[in-house]
Design an enzyme around this catalytic site. Structure first.
Site, PDB file in Angstrom:
ATOM      1  N   VAL A 336     110.456  68.768  79.300  1.00  0.00           N
ATOM      2  CA  VAL A 336     109.792  70.045  79.561  1.00  0.00           C
ATOM      3  C   VAL A 336     110.290  71.113  78.601  1.00  0.00           C
ATOM      4  O   VAL A 336     109.528  71.932  78.083  1.00  0.00           O
ATOM      5  CB  VAL A 336     110.030  70.476  81.022  1.00  0.00           C
ATOM      6  N   ALA A 337     111.598  71.097  78.351  1.00  0.00           N
ATOM      7  CA  ALA A 337     112.197  72.127  77.496  1.00  0.00           C
ATOM      8  C   ALA A 337     111.759  71.994  76.047  1.00  0.00           C
ATOM      9  O   ALA A 337     111.676  72.988  75.320  1.00  0.00           O
ATOM     10  CB  ALA A 337     113.718  72.042  77.583  1.00  0.00           C
ATOM     11  N   ASP A 383      79.722  86.227  41.415  1.00  0.00           N
ATOM     12  CA  ASP A 383      78.540  86.723  40.737  1.00  0.00           C
ATOM     13  C   ASP A 383      78.758  88.207  40.437  1.00  0.00           C
ATOM     14  O   ASP A 383      79.666  88.833  40.993  1.00  0.00           O
ATOM     15  CB  ASP A 383      77.316  86.513  41.637  1.00  0.00           C
ATOM     16  N   ASP A 726      74.273  83.830  45.904  1.00  0.00           N
ATOM     17  CA  ASP A 726      73.199  84.348  46.742  1.00  0.00           C
ATOM     18  C   ASP A 726      71.921  83.522  46.624  1.00  0.00           C
ATOM     19  O   ASP A 726      71.248  83.277  47.597  1.00  0.00           O
ATOM     20  CB  ASP A 726      72.905  85.819  46.423  1.00  0.00           C
ATOM     21  N   ASP A 730      72.710  78.817  43.422  1.00  0.00           N
ATOM     22  CA  ASP A 730      74.159  78.913  43.647  1.00  0.00           C
ATOM     23  C   ASP A 730      74.641  77.952  44.725  1.00  0.00           C
ATOM     24  O   ASP A 730      75.842  77.676  44.822  1.00  0.00           O
ATOM     25  CB  ASP A 730      74.535  80.340  44.079  1.00  0.00           C
ATOM     26  N   ASN A 792     112.292  76.596  72.131  1.00  0.00           N
ATOM     27  CA  ASN A 792     112.293  75.345  72.885  1.00  0.00           C
ATOM     28  C   ASN A 792     113.438  74.432  72.481  1.00  0.00           C
ATOM     29  O   ASN A 792     114.014  73.726  73.318  1.00  0.00           O
ATOM     30  CB  ASN A 792     110.951  74.636  72.705  1.00  0.00           C
ATOM     31  N   ASN A 832     109.451  78.662  79.918  1.00  0.00           N
ATOM     32  CA  ASN A 832     108.334  78.376  79.011  1.00  0.00           C
ATOM     33  C   ASN A 832     107.108  79.208  79.350  1.00  0.00           C
ATOM     34  O   ASN A 832     106.414  79.716  78.465  1.00  0.00           O
ATOM     35  CB  ASN A 832     107.984  76.891  79.055  1.00  0.00           C
ATOM     36  N   THR A 835     108.061  83.034  78.370  1.00  0.00           N
ATOM     37  CA  THR A 835     108.336  83.428  76.982  1.00  0.00           C
ATOM     38  C   THR A 835     107.405  82.788  75.954  1.00  0.00           C
ATOM     39  O   THR A 835     107.332  83.261  74.824  1.00  0.00           O
ATOM     40  CB  THR A 835     109.787  83.079  76.602  1.00  0.00           C
ATOM     41  N   ASP A 836     106.708  81.707  76.324  1.00  0.00           N
ATOM     42  CA  ASP A 836     105.854  81.043  75.344  1.00  0.00           C
ATOM     43  C   ASP A 836     104.499  81.709  75.198  1.00  0.00           C
ATOM     44  O   ASP A 836     103.964  81.809  74.090  1.00  0.00           O
ATOM     45  CB  ASP A 836     105.639  79.570  75.725  1.00  0.00           C
TER      46      ASP A 836
END
Length: 1012
Positions: A336-337, A383, A726, A730, A792, A832, A835-836
């Site tokens: 998990v970490a 161009d 354009d 092209d 992490n 997580n 702070t994530d």
């Protein structure tokens, strides 16, 4: 209108009610149920006017706006129906389809089993809830909600961009040609086609001039199909229906008009829409690398978890089921970490927000993945007209055989007058007046542009090529003086047939009836002076036509050189009286066309196929000098691009001297620089061509194949090429380039479809601004990657270090053989979540902390997460783990900084307090890391308060952490206890060491960088 029943196989009963879509037993669209018209075959077998009658439309005026609105409501948008959208509940459940979630659900099951065992063995604990299970499930749900919301926001951003980049079609509404989104085209609409357009729907042609349509996307035919309006005698295969056009195909040459017979899913392409449904796109290099990093982290942590379990079994042994469960939870905690759960969603949202920001600054990036390439651009091939210049074409000079005159006024306002070059007034009988008026009249008649009398935003609206519209404006200025005795000189001519302009021909010719000469036909041509002059053998001087001499030719070409050197774009005008009143009577044409020469409107297409008969023995009238001033902001943009290591290359079809002059004014080349022409390129050997591409920055009079060769050569040299365009010519180079850029205002639909980016203002400076934004977006991605990975990894080091050094640090229970888990799985999940998400998202919109345009382009082969970033991640991760374990050690007996006598609380409370300290320190260490991670080398204190979103995210995280510390029910759920003020000071002081250590590390890097 009376229906034309020629070659018709219709059986018309009666036409009451609203029109539907045509029945096509050979593959057309079914008619609506609200009509009583019956059809025996497809639209290609009947005359176009009969089709129009059936659809209740007027070929000359189109539908009314009111009627078009009713039909749009009835038939729906002119769009292909894709695969059904995934229901919202499925999108939400998809958030759980992740190996990490499965791991967490396994942890939940393990925790639930542990709770059941403990409950069975200890009846006193029967009323205790399984808080670990509840917290993990709640956090999983919160994570899923956040991921769902982030993906929905990204989808909305992409959908908004798609609407902005939607294709348009030119239709007749209430007798006026208007540009509308393709989705608004309805059955019965009259659609106007020109070179570069994408056909908006299926329809029956009723006008075509040298019309060629590329139908490879529908029929597989690699060569463009020549179209005409002739009714077919019998049903034919799709690729042989020359009088029909089909949705999604593109016009490669010529002009035409058709009445829409089918839209949306009723079109031919709609019938195979299932086969054309969008396939899943390949992940970009950035997405691949992030997936690779997550995979490596996951495998590494799984390996660490297995190692930890093995060591625990060897050192402590598993004396009970509880020991096994705690150890398994510890292994899950490591996993998990390690992996930032919201990384993919955050990446998508940051890209989407960045692309939205670019769209607000006139650059529509069609795919999020293109941002990667955009920031790596090393060459911009642009161009000239409209991109480097203002595209407000103004005729300022008219050079005729009798001399030169000037026109006053600018832009598209038809206000100005004709004067001598020195500004003095011209006499009424001055031949220059008459010759200049004739030259402008020819240019305005051999013309597909339109100048609306309805003013918008203080100016006249224009439709078509600005160069062509400038000739109409100039003609209207001369009309004020009453030239030719008319208020509107264009009323002198009625166009009968057309030989369209193409990039290869570089000229356009129309056949018109001259009302001042008993409607006798005359050929009127305009085009590049050096090209058009080759088709002239006479010249008109002061009303007298005489042979064109070599001296005349030299003088005309010298005038072209002179005007081009002054940055004027030049266009020549010529004419040829045909001496007949019907097209079929033109000498040489009847033999070429055959029996169709006298048949209705058929010659209009036939004439375009035989330009050699019409465009010969022409009379030179004069030429115009059109100025298109450089955009004032472009010079600064070119300078900024050069500072960023990006080379600017001008590729234009204009005259070499004009191109070189503009390039010098903008700083693209030095004052002594010159332009290389397409003819020059053709004379070069392959090695010489490659060498020229390395050094030449201005190309003029180039053909489409030259543009492709230039782009290919640059890419072969390892350059990342942005190519603007354009016109339809092209499109191949735009598609081939790493970053194809289409003009949103003047660009053709084919070019827009080929491009990865569309400029809504057709401005070169916008390209440079988009590159700058692309670099900033990429820098921000690196910022939050540095932040997430280091945070992490810090969690992993904390858990791993806490287990491996448990006895040394005192993170163990005295007298117990089993290990004490440093931080609970629920605490790591909360960190997580806290702070994530918000801080990482805020870093994704961080203002630039460094001048991103003061360094060279990034190579696409450069790793997003390079060795240096991994160094940052490891250093910061170790710092976090160190301060967290020190904070825990302060509140556990037998550690480095404490002894048994120093602690006066029960052991169970010691563990809870130590975990609360470590938990809080790690949260704040990561928040300090958010400030430090904004730059790899610059101090966090530079521009520290520039990102208000980041500070808002930090404030939110702090508030939520306070809840976990001080709300009793959350104390129980997360295994925490309230902290005293002095403990908060310890937490903040230790966490701040991460910022201090990061600053010292950056100083070392800066010093090492200067010495290197």
């Amino acid at each position: 209108m009376e229906p034309n029943t020629h070659a018709s196989s219709f059986s018309r009963v009666h036409a009451a009610g609203e029109s539907g879509q045509l029945d096509n037993k050979s593959g057309g669209a079914d008619i609506g149920t609200d009509t009583d018209i019956e059809y025996s075959d497809d639209p290609s077998l009947v005359a176009p006017q009969t089709v129009a009658e059936a659809l209740h439309t007027d070929l000359d005026n189109g539908l009314t706006a009111e009627e078009a609105g009713r039909r749009l409501t009835k038939h729906g948008p002119n769009e292909l129906v894709g695969a059904p959208a995934m229901p919202k509940w499925k999108k939400f459940l998809a958030q759980f389809n992740d190996p990490l979630v499965y791991l967490l659900l396994g942890a939940t099951a393990i925790s639930l089993v542990a709770w059941l065992i403990e409950r069975a063995n200890n009846p006193a604990e029967a009323e205790k809830l399984p808080f670990d299970c509840i917290v993990i499930v709640l956090i999983l749900i919160v994570n899923a909600v956040l991921g769902y919301m982030q993906e929905a926001k990204a989808e909305q951003a992409v959908a908004a961009l798609s609407r902005m980049a939607a294709a348009h079609a030119t239709v007749l509404r209430d007798g006026q040609s208007v540009s509308i989104p393709t989705a608004d085209v309805v059955p019965g609409d009259v659609v106007l086609l020109s070179e570069g357009d994408t056909v908006a729907a299926d329809g029956r042609l009723f006008a075509a001039a040298a019309l060629h349509v590329a139908e490879a996307s529908l029929t597989g035919e690699s060569v463009p199909v020549t179209k005409n309006v002739t009714t077919l005698p019998e049903a034919k295969a799709l690729g042989d229906r020359a009088n029909m056009v089909f949705n999604g195909t593109s016009v490669t040459q010529g002009t035409g008009r058709f009445v829409v017979t089918a839209t949306g899913m009723n079109t031919q392409v709609g019938k195979i829409a299932d086969m054309l449904s969008a396939q899943k796109e390949e992940p970009t290099p950035l997405q691949k690398e992030i997936a690779f990093v997550s995979k490596v982290l996951g495998l590494a942590v799984c390996a660490i978890a297995v190692l930890v379990l093995a060591l625990l079994a060897i050192v402590y042994g598993f004396n009970s089921t509880q020991d096994v469960i705690e150890s398994l939870l510890l292994a899950v905690s490591l996993a998990v970490a390690a992996v930032p759960e919201g990384l993919a969603a955050i990446l998508t949202v940051v890209l989407a927000l960045g692309v939205q920001r670019m769209a607000r600054h006139h650059a529509i990036v069609k795919k999020l993945s293109s941002v990667e390439t955009l920031g790596s651009a090393s060459v911009i091939c642009s161009d000239k007209t409209g991109t480097l210049t203002r595209n407000e074409m103004t005729v300022q000079r008219v050079v005729t055989p009798s001399g030169e005159v000037a026109l006053t006024g600018t832009g598209y306002e038809p206000i100005g007058e004709m004067t001598a070059v020195d500004g003095t007034e011209l006499q009424v009988d001055d031949p220059r007046r008459t010759e200049a008026g004739r030259t402008l009249l020819i240019g305005a008649t051999a013309n597909d542009g339109q100048l609306s009398d309805d003013q918008t935003d203080g100016g006249h609206a224009i439709i078509g090529d600005p160069t062509e519209v400038s000739l109409i404006v100039a003609m209207r200025k001369t009309a004020v003086r009453g030239l030719y005795g008319r208020t509107d000189p264009a009323a002198r001519y009625s166009r009968v047939a057309e030989i369209p302009f193409t990039s290869d021909r570089k000229r356009m010719t129309v056949i018109a009836a001259d009302h001042d000469d008993d409607d006798h036909l005359v050929a009127l041509a305009k085009g590049a002076p050096d090209v058009l002059l080759g088709y002239c053998d006479r010249i008109e001087v002061a009303g007298q036509v005489r042979p064109l001499t070599d001296t005349d030719r030299a003088g005309i070409l010298a005038a072209v050189e002179r005007l081009s050197d002054q940055a004027y774009r030049t266009l020549g005008a010529a004419y040829r009286p045909l001496g007949v009143t019907r097209i079929g009577q033109i000498p040489g044409l009847e033999q070429a066309i055959g029996p169709n020469a006298e048949a209705g409107d058929a010659p209009a297409a036939d004439v375009a196929d035989h330009p050699e008969i019409i465009e010969r023995e022409m009379i030179w009238s004069g030429m115009v000098g059109i100025i298109d001033p450089p955009r004032t902001e472009v010079r600064d943009a070119v300078t900024e691009a050069h500072a960023a290591g990006i080379r600017t290359v001008m590729i234009t079809g204009d005259h070499p001297l004009t191109a070189a002059r503009i390039a010098k004014d903008l700083g693209i080349i030095e004052e002594s620089g010159k332009a290389m022409t397409g003819d020059d390129l053709d004379r070069l050997a392959p090695a010489e061509f490659d060498s020229a591409v390395r050094s030449v920055s201005v190309y003029a009079r180039v053909a489409p194949e030259h543009k492709m060769r230039i782009v290919d050569a640059l890419q072969t040299q390892g350059q990342i090429v942005a190519m603007t365009g354009d016109g339809v010519n092209d499109a191949p180079a735009v598609k081939s380039a790493d970053i194809g850029v289409a003009m949103g205002i003047t660009g053709t639909e084919v070019t827009k479809e080929s491009a990865k980016m569309i400029l809504t203002d057709d401005n070169f400076a916008t390209i440079v601004a988009a590159v700058r934004e692309g670099r900033s977006i990429f820098d921000n991605i690196r910022k939050f990657l540095r932040y997430l990975l280091s945070s992490n990894v810090g969690e992993v080091f904390t858990v791993f270090g806490g287990v491996m050094l448990a006895g040394f640090l005192g993170i163990a229970e005295p007298g117990a053989d089993s290990v004490t888990v440093p931080l609970l799985a629920t605490q790591l999940l909360w960190i997580n979540l806290l702070t994530d998400a918000a801080p990482a998202m805020a870093m994704g919109v961080d203002p630039s902390t460094e001048n991103v345009m003061n360094r060279g382009p990034r190579k696409l082969t450069d790793r997003v997460i390079d060795g240096r970033m991994w160094g940052d991640v490891i250093v910061v991760g170790l710092l976090m783990a160190t301060v967290t374990l020190i904070g825990m050690d302060l509140y556990l007996p037998g550690g480095l900084l404490t002894d048994d006598s120093a602690m006066g609380v029960a052991h169970a409370d010691q563990i809870v307090m130590a975990r609360t300290m470590g938990f809080t320190i790690l949260v704040f260490a990561q928040l300090f890391n958010a400030l430090a991670a904004r730059s790899a080398t610059q101090s966090a204190f530079r521009g520290m308060f520039a990102n208000r979103w980041l500070w808002g995210a930090i404030a939110l995280s702090v508030a939520l952490q306070l809840l976990v510390i001080y709300v009793p029910v959350l104390n129980t759920a997360f295994g925490t206890t309230p902290l005293d003020p002095h403990q908060w000071l310890e937490c903040l002081g230790l966490a701040a060491l991460v910022l201090a250590g990061s600053e010292i590390y950056k100083i070392v890097l800066r010093v090492a960088g200067r010495r290197a």
